[in-house]
Design an enzyme around this catalytic site. Structure first.
Site, mmCIF file in Angstrom:
data_model
loop_
_atom_site.group_PDB
_atom_site.id
_atom_site.type_symbol
_atom_site.label_atom_id
_atom_site.label_comp_id
_atom_site.label_asym_id
_atom_site.label_seq_id
_atom_site.Cartn_x
_atom_site.Cartn_y
_atom_site.Cartn_z
ATOM 1 N N ASP A 250 -21.660 23.789 -15.572
ATOM 2 C CA ASP A 250 -20.974 22.514 -15.371
ATOM 3 C C ASP A 250 -19.473 22.773 -15.250
ATOM 4 O O ASP A 250 -18.903 23.567 -16.016
ATOM 5 C CB ASP A 250 -21.244 21.578 -16.550
ATOM 6 C CG ASP A 250 -20.723 20.174 -16.295
ATOM 7 O OD1 ASP A 250 -21.433 19.406 -15.626
ATOM 8 O OD2 ASP A 250 -19.607 19.870 -16.754
ATOM 9 N N ASN A 258 -11.104 14.710 -9.941
ATOM 10 C CA ASN A 258 -11.268 13.702 -8.888
ATOM 11 C C ASN A 258 -10.286 12.541 -9.070
ATOM 12 O O ASN A 258 -9.676 12.066 -8.110
ATOM 13 C CB ASN A 258 -12.698 13.162 -8.884
ATOM 14 C CG ASN A 258 -13.639 14.013 -8.040
ATOM 15 O OD1 ASN A 258 -13.206 14.695 -7.119
ATOM 16 N ND2 ASN A 258 -14.919 13.978 -8.363
ATOM 17 N N HIS A 263 -10.768 12.734 -4.262
ATOM 18 C CA HIS A 263 -12.078 13.316 -3.952
ATOM 19 C C HIS A 263 -12.022 14.454 -2.934
ATOM 20 O O HIS A 263 -12.815 15.404 -3.041
ATOM 21 C CB HIS A 263 -13.035 12.217 -3.484
ATOM 22 C CG HIS A 263 -13.498 11.336 -4.608
ATOM 23 N ND1 HIS A 263 -14.499 11.696 -5.473
ATOM 24 C CD2 HIS A 263 -13.054 10.120 -5.033
ATOM 25 C CE1 HIS A 263 -14.683 10.740 -6.377
ATOM 26 N NE2 HIS A 263 -13.816 9.761 -6.132
ATOM 27 N N ASP A 267 -13.826 17.911 -3.634
ATOM 28 C CA ASP A 267 -14.795 18.573 -2.751
ATOM 29 C C ASP A 267 -14.393 20.019 -2.495
ATOM 30 O O ASP A 267 -15.249 20.918 -2.474
ATOM 31 C CB ASP A 267 -14.889 17.821 -1.419
ATOM 32 C CG ASP A 267 -15.569 16.473 -1.556
ATOM 33 O OD1 ASP A 267 -16.194 16.224 -2.611
ATOM 34 O OD2 ASP A 267 -15.485 15.667 -0.608
ATOM 35 N N GLU A 293 -21.173 17.795 -10.337
ATOM 36 C CA GLU A 293 -20.522 19.078 -10.613
ATOM 37 C C GLU A 293 -21.423 20.026 -11.397
ATOM 38 O O GLU A 293 -20.960 21.002 -11.974
ATOM 39 C CB GLU A 293 -19.221 18.844 -11.403
ATOM 40 C CG GLU A 293 -19.408 18.362 -12.832
ATOM 41 C CD GLU A 293 -19.534 16.849 -12.944
ATOM 42 O OE1 GLU A 293 -19.314 16.321 -14.050
ATOM 43 O OE2 GLU A 293 -19.868 16.192 -11.944
#
Length: 373
Positions: A250, A258, A263, A267, A293
């Site tokens: 994780d 984010n 975002h 990404d 994630e």
């Protein structure tokens, strides 16, 4: 609006496709024009030695050029694109058969040649026609010949008097045989083309299957396929295969990334993370994105202590990446939970243990790897 104008107003890709199709058809139509021209030349030679009349030669050439010229015109104007068989093989075979039967009626003194050409026409046509269409052309030619042979007294001749006539008979058979041989070459080229297209299709299907297995953003395996890999490893363990471990990874505080950077940066972080993991695991290992994630790493043939060393090494490498190159002040760490696969496990059992270990790592302050108890 004319067909040519309607084609020109198509999108560029469609117009290019139409032009390529016409270019593929053009050699076949030109070959038919040359074939009729060759036949007319032989008939003209027969007229020179008085076997037949020059009018037959002119009429034969005119009929042949009208037939193939019409097909070529339709091809260049993209009218034949509407047909199921864009080469118009069936109508061309029927028209060519008609030309031969009429010529056989009008010039029976060289009728053997027109009969030979019927074999050439049917041979070429059969390469592109269906069995039903081939039977239709064969039936049409058979009925026409039966009418000439049984309902008339027209003598079908093969002139063999003198060296000149015998030489022309030889020329007739040689040219007819040459076209029969070219039928085989044409069939071979079609088989080669089909073989290439079959290979292209296999590669395309393999690529589609590959894309169906991958997460679009990161290039890691998608959830469905990584679960398949996990179930495959469980089955191998149950059959006595060497140890295998699974890790749930994780990205720490990813929601904060984010929220703070947006975002698109998030990404890019996911992509960079996946690329780094791929670069530092074995080809036999499998990395998949479970969602958001969270990633699943399957490590075949790996004992727990090896898995812990691997995940700790990956943890260090991820934290040391130059994350500020993506966004100023950006940092990233990961937490992971590791679990071995046992012979009695289901996929849910393995994931539940790895998930508990992951949350234990998070509760312990993140940026660490824990193993399932």
């Amino acid at each position: 609006m004319s067909q040519s104008r309607s084609v020109s107003t198509l999108p560029a890709t469609q117009a290019d496709d139409a032009a390529r199709r016409a270019a593929r058809r053009r050699p076949a139509h030109i070959a038919q024009v040359l074939s009729y021209t060759l036949d007319a030349a032989i008939l003209w030679l027969y007229s020179l030695i008085g076997v037949t009349s020059s009018a037959i030669c002119i009429a034969y050439l005119g009929a042949g050029l009208a037939t193939t010229g019409t097909a070529l015109w339709m091809s260049e104007r993209h009218l034949s694109d509407r047909a199921k068989d864009q080469y118009l093989t069936l109508p061309l075979c029927v028209a060519s058969t008609t030309v031969q039967l009429v010529a056989l009626t009008l010039a029976p003194e060289v009728g053997f040649y027109f009969i030979a050409l019927l074999f050439v026409i049917l041979g070429f046509g059969a390469l592109r026609m269906s069995a039903r269409e081939t039977a239709m052309v064969w039936t049409y030619a058979t009925v026409g010949m039966a009418a000439l042979f049984l309902l008339t007294n027209i003598p079908i001749a093969m002139p063999m008097d003198g060296v000149g006539e015998r030489a022309l008979v030889l020329a007739c058979f040689v040219t007819a045989l040459g076209r029969c041989a070219s039928t085989g070459l044409y069939g071979s080229s079609m088989r080669e083309m089909l073989y290439r297209r079959s290979n292209d299709l296999k590669r395309a299907n393999a690529r589609i299957e590959e894309l169906a297995q991958l997460d679009e953003l990161t290039g890691a395996l998608n959830r469905r396929y990584i679960m398949k890999c996990l179930n495959d490893e469980i089955a191998r363990i149950q059959r006595g295969a060497p140890e295998c471990c699974v890790a749930i990874i994780d990205l720490d505080h990813f929601k904060h990334i984010n929220d703070r950077f947006g975002h698109p940066i998030g990404d890019e972080v996911l992509r960079t993370f996946a690329i780094s993991i791929f670069a530092n695991i074995r080809t036999t290992d499998r990395l998949g994105r479970q969602g958001g994630e969270e990633f699943l790493l399957v490590l075949p043939g790996t004992a727990v202590d090896q898995a812990m060393r691997t995940l700790d090494r990956l943890r260090g490498q991820i934290s040391e990446l130059n994350w500020p190159a993506i966004a100023p002040d950006l940092t990233l760490s990961i937490s992971a939970g590791v679990s071995p696969i046992r012979a009695s496990d289901s996929a849910e059992d393995v994931l539940a243990r790895a998930d508990r270990a992951l949350y234990s790592a998070k509760d312990g302050g993140r940026d660490r790897v824990n193993v399932a108890a």
